[in-house]
Design a protein around this motif. Sequence first.
Motif, PDB file in Angstrom:
ATOM      1  N   ALA A 134       0.820  -1.218   0.000  1.00 43.49           N
ATOM      2  CA  ALA A 134       0.000   0.000   0.000  1.00 43.49           C
ATOM      3  C   ALA A 134       0.854   1.269   0.000  1.00 43.49           C
ATOM      4  O   ALA A 134       2.036   1.251   0.365  1.00 43.49           O
ATOM      5  CB  ALA A 134      -0.918   0.000   1.215  1.00 43.49           C
ATOM      6  N   LEU A 135       0.213   2.368  -0.410  1.00 44.43           N
ATOM      7  CA  LEU A 135       0.799   3.704  -0.349  1.00 44.43           C
ATOM      8  C   LEU A 135       0.261   4.506   0.831  1.00 44.43           C
ATOM      9  O   LEU A 135       0.963   5.336   1.412  1.00 44.43           O
ATOM     10  CB  LEU A 135       0.477   4.490  -1.626  1.00 44.43           C
ATOM     11  CG  LEU A 135       1.263   4.205  -2.895  1.00 44.43           C
ATOM     12  CD1 LEU A 135       0.740   5.092  -4.025  1.00 44.43           C
ATOM     13  CD2 LEU A 135       2.754   4.443  -2.689  1.00 44.43           C
ATOM     14  N   PHE A 136      -1.008   4.292   1.159  1.00 40.93           N
ATOM     15  CA  PHE A 136      -1.702   5.078   2.176  1.00 40.93           C
ATOM     16  C   PHE A 136      -2.149   4.180   3.332  1.00 40.93           C
ATOM     17  O   PHE A 136      -2.343   2.981   3.156  1.00 40.93           O
ATOM     18  CB  PHE A 136      -2.961   5.738   1.599  1.00 40.93           C
ATOM     19  CG  PHE A 136      -2.742   6.600   0.398  1.00 40.93           C
ATOM     20  CD1 PHE A 136      -2.277   7.897   0.524  1.00 40.93           C
ATOM     21  CD2 PHE A 136      -3.014   6.129  -0.873  1.00 40.93           C
ATOM     22  CE1 PHE A 136      -2.099   8.700  -0.582  1.00 40.93           C
ATOM     23  CE2 PHE A 136      -2.842   6.915  -1.991  1.00 40.93           C
ATOM     24  CZ  PHE A 136      -2.374   8.212  -1.846  1.00 40.93           C
ATOM     25  N   GLY A 137      -2.365   4.792   4.489  1.00 38.42           N
ATOM     26  CA  GLY A 137      -3.042   4.121   5.583  1.00 38.42           C
ATOM     27  C   GLY A 137      -2.297   2.975   6.218  1.00 38.42           C
ATOM     28  O   GLY A 137      -2.896   2.158   6.928  1.00 38.42           O
ATOM     29  N   THR A 138      -0.989   2.857   5.995  1.00 36.41           N
ATOM     30  CA  THR A 138      -0.223   1.757   6.572  1.00 36.41           C
ATOM     31  C   THR A 138       0.183   2.084   8.004  1.00 36.41           C
ATOM     32  O   THR A 138       0.017   3.207   8.482  1.00 36.41           O
ATOM     33  CB  THR A 138       1.033   1.484   5.726  1.00 36.41           C
ATOM     34  OG1 THR A 138       1.857   2.659   5.724  1.00 36.41           O
ATOM     35  CG2 THR A 138       0.661   1.128   4.298  1.00 36.41           C
ATOM     36  N   SER A 139       0.739   1.093   8.675  1.00 34.83           N
ATOM     37  CA  SER A 139       1.295   1.309  10.002  1.00 34.83           C
ATOM     38  C   SER A 139       2.622   0.576  10.078  1.00 34.83           C
ATOM     39  O   SER A 139       2.997  -0.161   9.155  1.00 34.83           O
ATOM     40  CB  SER A 139       0.338   0.787  11.083  1.00 34.83           C
ATOM     41  OG  SER A 139       0.423  -0.622  11.190  1.00 34.83           O
ATOM     42  N   GLU A 140       3.334   0.745  11.173  1.00 32.34           N
ATOM     43  CA  GLU A 140       4.603   0.041  11.332  1.00 32.34           C
ATOM     44  C   GLU A 140       4.396  -1.464  11.425  1.00 32.34           C
ATOM     45  O   GLU A 140       5.335  -2.245  11.279  1.00 32.34           O
ATOM     46  CB  GLU A 140       5.326   0.539  12.576  1.00 32.34           C
ATOM     47  CG  GLU A 140       4.558   0.290  13.870  1.00 32.34           C
ATOM     48  CD  GLU A 140       5.351   0.717  15.084  1.00 32.34           C
ATOM     49  OE1 GLU A 140       6.537   0.335  15.175  1.00 32.34           O
ATOM     50  OE2 GLU A 140       4.796   1.445  15.924  1.00 32.34           O
ATOM     51  N   HIS A 141       3.139  -1.885  11.639  1.00 31.83           N
ATOM     52  CA  HIS A 141       2.856  -3.303  11.817  1.00 31.83           C
ATOM     53  C   HIS A 141       2.397  -3.995  10.531  1.00 31.83           C
ATOM     54  O   HIS A 141       2.416  -5.222  10.461  1.00 31.83           O
ATOM     55  CB  HIS A 141       1.779  -3.480  12.896  1.00 31.83           C
ATOM     56  CG  HIS A 141       2.153  -2.891  14.209  1.00 31.83           C
ATOM     57  ND1 HIS A 141       3.049  -3.475  15.070  1.00 31.83           N
ATOM     58  CD2 HIS A 141       1.763  -1.731  14.810  1.00 31.83           C
ATOM     59  CE1 HIS A 141       3.200  -2.722  16.140  1.00 31.83           C
ATOM     60  NE2 HIS A 141       2.422  -1.660  16.015  1.00 31.83           N
ATOM     61  N   HIS A 179     -11.010  -1.814   9.205  1.00 29.67           N
ATOM     62  CA  HIS A 179     -10.119  -1.314  10.240  1.00 29.67           C
ATOM     63  C   HIS A 179      -8.837  -0.808   9.605  1.00 29.67           C
ATOM     64  O   HIS A 179      -8.294  -1.430   8.678  1.00 29.67           O
ATOM     65  CB  HIS A 179      -9.737  -2.442  11.205  1.00 29.67           C
ATOM     66  CG  HIS A 179     -10.501  -2.436  12.477  1.00 29.67           C
ATOM     67  ND1 HIS A 179     -10.548  -1.347  13.320  1.00 29.67           N
ATOM     68  CD2 HIS A 179     -11.239  -3.393  13.080  1.00 29.67           C
ATOM     69  CE1 HIS A 179     -11.288  -1.638  14.372  1.00 29.67           C
ATOM     70  NE2 HIS A 179     -11.723  -2.878  14.256  1.00 29.67           N
ATOM     71  N   ALA A 180      -8.324   0.301  10.095  1.00 28.14           N
ATOM     72  CA  ALA A 180      -6.945   0.660   9.793  1.00 28.14           C
ATOM     73  C   ALA A 180      -6.046  -0.350  10.507  1.00 28.14           C
ATOM     74  O   ALA A 180      -6.420  -0.890  11.557  1.00 28.14           O
ATOM     75  CB  ALA A 180      -6.647   2.073  10.266  1.00 28.14           C
ATOM     76  N   PRO A 181      -4.855  -0.652   9.960  1.00 24.89           N
ATOM     77  CA  PRO A 181      -4.043  -1.728  10.537  1.00 24.89           C
ATOM     78  C   PRO A 181      -3.588  -1.465  11.968  1.00 24.89           C
ATOM     79  O   PRO A 181      -3.587  -2.371  12.788  1.00 24.89           O
ATOM     80  CB  PRO A 181      -2.845  -1.831   9.584  1.00 24.89           C
ATOM     81  CG  PRO A 181      -2.814  -0.561   8.831  1.00 24.89           C
ATOM     82  CD  PRO A 181      -4.242  -0.100   8.738  1.00 24.89           C
ATOM     83  N   SER A 182      -3.239  -0.236  12.314  1.00 25.08           N
ATOM     84  CA  SER A 182      -2.762   0.141  13.659  1.00 25.08           C
ATOM     85  C   SER A 182      -1.897  -0.983  14.239  1.00 25.08           C
ATOM     86  O   SER A 182      -1.018  -1.498  13.570  1.00 25.08           O
ATOM     87  CB  SER A 182      -3.955   0.484  14.556  1.00 25.08           C
ATOM     88  OG  SER A 182      -4.805  -0.630  14.730  1.00 25.08           O
ATOM     89  N   ASP A 183      -2.165  -1.362  15.492  1.00 27.36           N
ATOM     90  CA  ASP A 183      -1.369  -2.431  16.101  1.00 27.36           C
ATOM     91  C   ASP A 183      -2.092  -3.774  16.056  1.00 27.36           C
ATOM     92  O   ASP A 183      -1.617  -4.746  16.633  1.00 27.36           O
ATOM     93  CB  ASP A 183      -1.012  -2.077  17.539  1.00 27.36           C
ATOM     94  CG  ASP A 183      -2.247  -1.887  18.417  1.00 27.36           C
ATOM     95  OD1 ASP A 183      -3.353  -1.747  17.854  1.00 27.36           O
ATOM     96  OD2 ASP A 183      -2.105  -1.860  19.658  1.00 27.36           O
TER      97      ASP A 183
END
Length: 336
Positions: free
Chosen positions: A144-151, A190-194
């Motif tokens: 992805a380009l948008f909306g990612t997280s460190e997880h 859901h956004a990926p978050s943690d």
Amino acid sequence: MRPFDYVRATAPDDAALVSGQIIAGGTNLLDLMKIQVMAPETLVDITRIDGLSDITTEGDGLRIGALVTNTALAQDARVRAGWPLLSRAILAGASAQIRNKATTGGNLLQRTRCPYFYDTSQPCNKRRPGDGCAAKGGEGRMLALFGTSEHCLAAHPSDMAVALTALRAEVEIRTPHGDLRRIPVQQLYHAPSDRPDRDTVLEAGDLITAVILPAPLVGSRQGYRKVRDRASYAFALVSVAGSIQMEGDMISRAHLAYGSVAPHPWTDGAVAKMLEGQKASDALFARVADALVPDRAPHPDTEYKRRLLRRTFIATLRQLTGLADTSGTDIARTQS
């Protein structure tokens, strides 16, 4: 494939829905079970529940049952006339055989095609939270380009969900207690978050019962542009879905969504506002494209997606607004 129990639900309030993994067409789930990415102890078949396989009118819109197949939805005369964007997006995905089995609800709930999610020898937070994300240090061309997280950097693969987002559709969800609620398609995810293992906001026992299409923009031009590695049977690298209403050469309304660039269908309200009330022009589209595309990609292998998204966005807007020849393209007018 590990042993599992199989039961058939006959009503939306069947108790088995709370404790089992729901299956309808199974076009994604069965693949994941074969490689043990998913290993449910119980499968709950919902294909015998009445009322989930119909497409009915609701005001000036449509109510699409969760069990309506992708083939039936794409071929429905009302959809092709009023929401051609949806029909075209569905036909751009998968094969005819898969579309014959895949359902509306299942399409929205399909899992990512990130290769590390499918490879059980690699760490993946989406499979098992806390394991790590192998994609961060590996190959990431489909990420992805948008909306990612460190997880998690995975992208959502659906064509249909992108089209439904651009059409401002809602998802109807039934809780185990019989309550119904409707949420915009984008809010299903859901956004990926943690906790990237949680793809959606659905809780145990929740059942998608329908997708609600609102009335289309009167006289709108709708289109779906999908860029992929080969002409058929391939997931998008980038896709753009749009519904544009014009007054002469002025853009009065713009509904846009972007696929395979985020963990869910991506929208950008500020970009749509930049287009509305403006005269269609190449200069406008170039300026707005610059606002849409991020300054950098979260993974070096998806740097190309920044350029690809920009070009796809501009090409789609040129066709939707009449600046480019639309013959032989996936641009269509709604029937007033």
